[in-house]
Design a protein around this motif. Structure first.
Motif, PDB file in Angstrom:
ATOM      1  N   LEU A 196       0.847  -1.185   0.000  1.00  0.00           N
ATOM      2  CA  LEU A 196       0.000   0.000   0.000  1.00  0.00           C
ATOM      3  C   LEU A 196       0.884   1.236   0.000  1.00  0.00           C
ATOM      4  O   LEU A 196       1.874   1.285   0.735  1.00  0.00           O
ATOM      5  CB  LEU A 196      -0.889   0.048   1.246  1.00  0.00           C
ATOM      6  N   THR A 197       0.527   2.215  -0.803  1.00  0.00           N
ATOM      7  CA  THR A 197       1.257   3.475  -0.795  1.00  0.00           C
ATOM      8  C   THR A 197       0.318   4.596  -0.364  1.00  0.00           C
ATOM      9  O   THR A 197      -0.911   4.459  -0.420  1.00  0.00           O
ATOM     10  CB  THR A 197       1.825   3.800  -2.192  1.00  0.00           C
ATOM     11  N   SER A 198       0.907   5.677   0.062  1.00  0.00           N
ATOM     12  CA  SER A 198       0.168   6.880   0.433  1.00  0.00           C
ATOM     13  C   SER A 198      -0.864   6.629   1.526  1.00  0.00           C
ATOM     14  O   SER A 198      -1.995   7.121   1.475  1.00  0.00           O
ATOM     15  CB  SER A 198      -0.520   7.500  -0.803  1.00  0.00           C
ATOM     16  N   ILE A 222      -5.772   8.238  13.384  1.00  0.00           N
ATOM     17  CA  ILE A 222      -6.497   7.807  12.183  1.00  0.00           C
ATOM     18  C   ILE A 222      -5.490   7.323  11.142  1.00  0.00           C
ATOM     19  O   ILE A 222      -4.498   8.000  10.865  1.00  0.00           O
ATOM     20  CB  ILE A 222      -7.344   8.953  11.599  1.00  0.00           C
ATOM     21  N   PHE A 223      -5.745   6.124  10.603  1.00  0.00           N
ATOM     22  CA  PHE A 223      -5.074   5.637   9.406  1.00  0.00           C
ATOM     23  C   PHE A 223      -6.121   5.734   8.294  1.00  0.00           C
ATOM     24  O   PHE A 223      -7.257   5.287   8.474  1.00  0.00           O
ATOM     25  CB  PHE A 223      -4.684   4.160   9.529  1.00  0.00           C
ATOM     26  N   ALA A 224      -5.741   6.271   7.163  1.00  0.00           N
ATOM     27  CA  ALA A 224      -6.692   6.371   6.062  1.00  0.00           C
ATOM     28  C   ALA A 224      -5.966   6.144   4.734  1.00  0.00           C
ATOM     29  O   ALA A 224      -4.788   6.484   4.591  1.00  0.00           O
ATOM     30  CB  ALA A 224      -7.372   7.748   6.065  1.00  0.00           C
ATOM     31  N   PRO A 229       3.030  10.648  -3.257  1.00  0.00           N
ATOM     32  CA  PRO A 229       4.272  10.241  -2.587  1.00  0.00           C
ATOM     33  C   PRO A 229       4.199  10.472  -1.081  1.00  0.00           C
ATOM     34  O   PRO A 229       3.397  11.287  -0.598  1.00  0.00           O
ATOM     35  CB  PRO A 229       5.332  11.139  -3.232  1.00  0.00           C
ATOM     36  N   ASP A 230       5.066   9.763  -0.330  1.00  0.00           N
ATOM     37  CA  ASP A 230       5.100   9.939   1.120  1.00  0.00           C
ATOM     38  C   ASP A 230       5.393  11.380   1.509  1.00  0.00           C
ATOM     39  O   ASP A 230       5.011  11.826   2.598  1.00  0.00           O
ATOM     40  CB  ASP A 230       6.176   9.031   1.738  1.00  0.00           C
ATOM     41  N   THR A 231       6.075  12.110   0.637  1.00  0.00           N
ATOM     42  CA  THR A 231       6.477  13.483   0.946  1.00  0.00           C
ATOM     43  C   THR A 231       5.406  14.518   0.613  1.00  0.00           C
ATOM     44  O   THR A 231       5.577  15.705   0.905  1.00  0.00           O
ATOM     45  CB  THR A 231       7.759  13.843   0.172  1.00  0.00           C
ATOM     46  N   ALA A 232       4.298  14.091   0.009  1.00  0.00           N
ATOM     47  CA  ALA A 232       3.258  15.036  -0.400  1.00  0.00           C
ATOM     48  C   ALA A 232       2.566  15.648   0.812  1.00  0.00           C
ATOM     49  O   ALA A 232       2.380  14.982   1.832  1.00  0.00           O
ATOM     50  CB  ALA A 232       2.234  14.340  -1.284  1.00  0.00           C
ATOM     51  N   PRO A 233       2.169  16.922   0.722  1.00  0.00           N
ATOM     52  CA  PRO A 233       1.448  17.557   1.837  1.00  0.00           C
ATOM     53  C   PRO A 233       0.151  16.816   2.144  1.00  0.00           C
ATOM     54  O   PRO A 233      -0.452  16.182   1.272  1.00  0.00           O
ATOM     55  CB  PRO A 233       1.170  18.973   1.320  1.00  0.00           C
ATOM     56  N   PHE A 272       2.805   7.496   4.720  1.00  0.00           N
ATOM     57  CA  PHE A 272       3.828   6.456   4.652  1.00  0.00           C
ATOM     58  C   PHE A 272       3.341   5.360   3.717  1.00  0.00           C
ATOM     59  O   PHE A 272       2.182   5.367   3.276  1.00  0.00           O
ATOM     60  CB  PHE A 272       4.160   5.906   6.048  1.00  0.00           C
ATOM     61  N   HIS A 273       4.225   4.450   3.377  1.00  0.00           N
ATOM     62  CA  HIS A 273       3.830   3.301   2.569  1.00  0.00           C
ATOM     63  C   HIS A 273       4.101   2.024   3.358  1.00  0.00           C
ATOM     64  O   HIS A 273       4.992   1.979   4.206  1.00  0.00           O
ATOM     65  CB  HIS A 273       4.552   3.270   1.224  1.00  0.00           C
TER      66      HIS A 273
END
Length: 460
Positions: A172-174, A212-214, A222-226, A255-256
């Motif tokens: 899973l990403t993002s 919360i995880f969503a 990407p993980d670095t996206a706002p 995170f991924h």
């Protein structure tokens, strides 16, 4: 400058701290090297499963950790699919919802009280080993140890220094994480659901904040996206039907999630444990628990080796027993997350009907609960030892707090073995049973077979 220690552990997360406490309790000099300078507020683990609570009980820590959380005896996966934990054969028939840092605090206090040394701001930059020991470079200092353990997470410097691959892939990403305030408290302690294009998970910290995880299939970044509160609100509403009046966040990140496993958990005098050895999807909350159980398996074996009481091949059994468990958890957590990601309405309906029907069958329900909780995970020649009442008023797991082998024997049985503790169960039907320090059965049989069983278990 060269410093000496018997066992060096890299990483002061739950896995490294439990291992340090076990070694120190056994009288082994142990040094923990932690890259972080202070406690991190990033805690992804929120569930302590039943088998882990049993291990904490065997160290006198279960009650302290339980007081920080809330029990959930039915684990909701998605829609109406639930795994019933209430019938597990244990004193802890539930999943305890509590942030990882509560577990770390209890384990660190226990380890330090037992004599473990924890050095923070200590980043490993090099590791070399020879036939007699391991050299770990931290800044301008070399630490010489008889053995070393990498419990330093998914980006393990120890694993990289060994040159061990970490095959696998991102499942899973993002994934979005946020610590938030909610105007409306969820009705359930643990709230989770998946609707094909989105899933969300809400769990309490216990102090008014929630994690919360969503995940949003339609907005993979990407993980670095706002990340904004509106992003979290949108996915939570889609997955759960409400955002519970989400008002503010003190921390947000992406995170991924990977599925990876090292091919070996041991190379010479160096071992891998926890996320350094295996990482899984967050589904089922098994990651931290698997690492803690790695440490429980490895600790007594390392202590026996250091003290010269390890039979030939004992240290090799760490990998042979724990590697298959890591593989099993990868498969089970992976199956849950893939079912959660089913996109079509027809596919989700089929998942719910088939899964719901299967979980109503007692053998399937028992297997699912045993696997996810760890209660049903045995080693090929060492099944889990269930707790039991003893005639002196104690329980087996209370006796295990000394970190020694325990021989369950009938009244009047005598033994001159100084490295084991003798205990008499209240149940007269319990046969002669040798229990390992990690609460697994080393042997069952009649008195004639005991000497050979002891020789296999511990060098006397």
């Amino acid at each position: 400058m060269i410093e000496q220690t018997t066992v060096a552990i890299v990483g002061a997360g739950p896995t490294g701290l439990l291992l340090a406490g076990d070694l120190a309790r056994a009288g082994v000099e142990v040094t923990v090297l932690e890259r972080r300078g202070a406690e991190s507020n990033l805690t992804r683990a929120f569930g302590v499963h039943a088998r882990t609570l049993e291990h904490l009980d065997a160290r006198g820590l279960a009650d302290e950790v339980i007081a920080t959380g809330a029990p959930v005896d039915r684990l909701r996966l998605f829609d109406h699919l639930r795994i019933d934990l209430s019938t597990l054969p244990t004193r802890f028939p539930y999943l305890l919802i509590t942030p990882q840092y509560n577990v770390e605090r209890a384990l660190e206090k226990h380890a330090v009280a037992a004599g473990a040394r924890i050095i923070r701001d200590a980043e490993l930059t090099a590791l070399r080993q020879d036939e007699d020991g391991v050299d770990l470079t931290v800044g301008g200092t070399t630490i010489r140890a008889d053995y070393a353990v990498g419990a330093d997470g998914v980006h393990s410097a120890v694993r990289e220094a060994l040159g061990l691959p970490f095959p696998g892939r991102a499942v899973l990403t993002s994934i979005m994480l946020a610590d938030v305030r909610l105007a409306d408290a969820p009705a359930d302690v643990l709230t989770v659901n998946a609707v094909g294009d989105a899933f969300a998970f809400v769990a309490p910290f216990g102090d008014g904040w929630y994690r919360i995880f969503a995940w949003d299939r339609l907005n993979q970044l990407p993980d670095t996206a706002p990340l904004t509160l509106d992003d979290i609100r949108d996915v939570t509403r889609r997955a759960l039907g409400t955002d519970f009046g989400l008002a503010e966040a003190r921390w947000m990140s992406r995170f991924h999630s990977d599925e990876r496993q090292a091919p070996h958990y041991r190379q010479g005098r160096v071992f891998l444990a926890g996320d350094a050895a295996h990482v899984h999807s967050p589904a089922g909350g098994q990651g931290m628990n698997t690492g803690l159980q790695d440490a429980a398996n490895l600790g007594w074996k390392l202590a026996a080796a250091v003290r010269g009481r390890a039979p030939d091949g004992l240290l090799d059994t760490y990998e042979s027993e724990r590697h298959p468990v890591g593989r099993l958890v990868l498969r089970s957590s992976g199956a849950i997350i893939r079912m959660a990601m089913v996109r079509s309405r027809a596919g989700r309906l089929a998942r719910n009907v088939i899964g719901g029907t299967a979980l109503r069958l007692p053998p399937v329900a028992h297997k699912a609960a045993g696997t996810i909780s760890g209660i049903g995970i045995d080693y090929p020649h060492a099944p889990r030892a269930a707790d039991c009442a003893l005639r002196d008023g104690r329980r087996l797991y209370e006796v295990l707090r000394d970190g020694r082998f325990v021989l369950l024997a009938p009244p009047g049985f005598e033994s001159r073995e100084k490295h084991i503790e003798l205990a008499t169960p209240t149940d007269a039907a319990t046969g002669l049973t040798l229990v390992r320090p990690d609460a697994h059965v080393a042997w069952r049989g009649d008195p004639a077979g005991l000497p050979a069983a002891l020789d296999r278990a511990i060098r006397r």
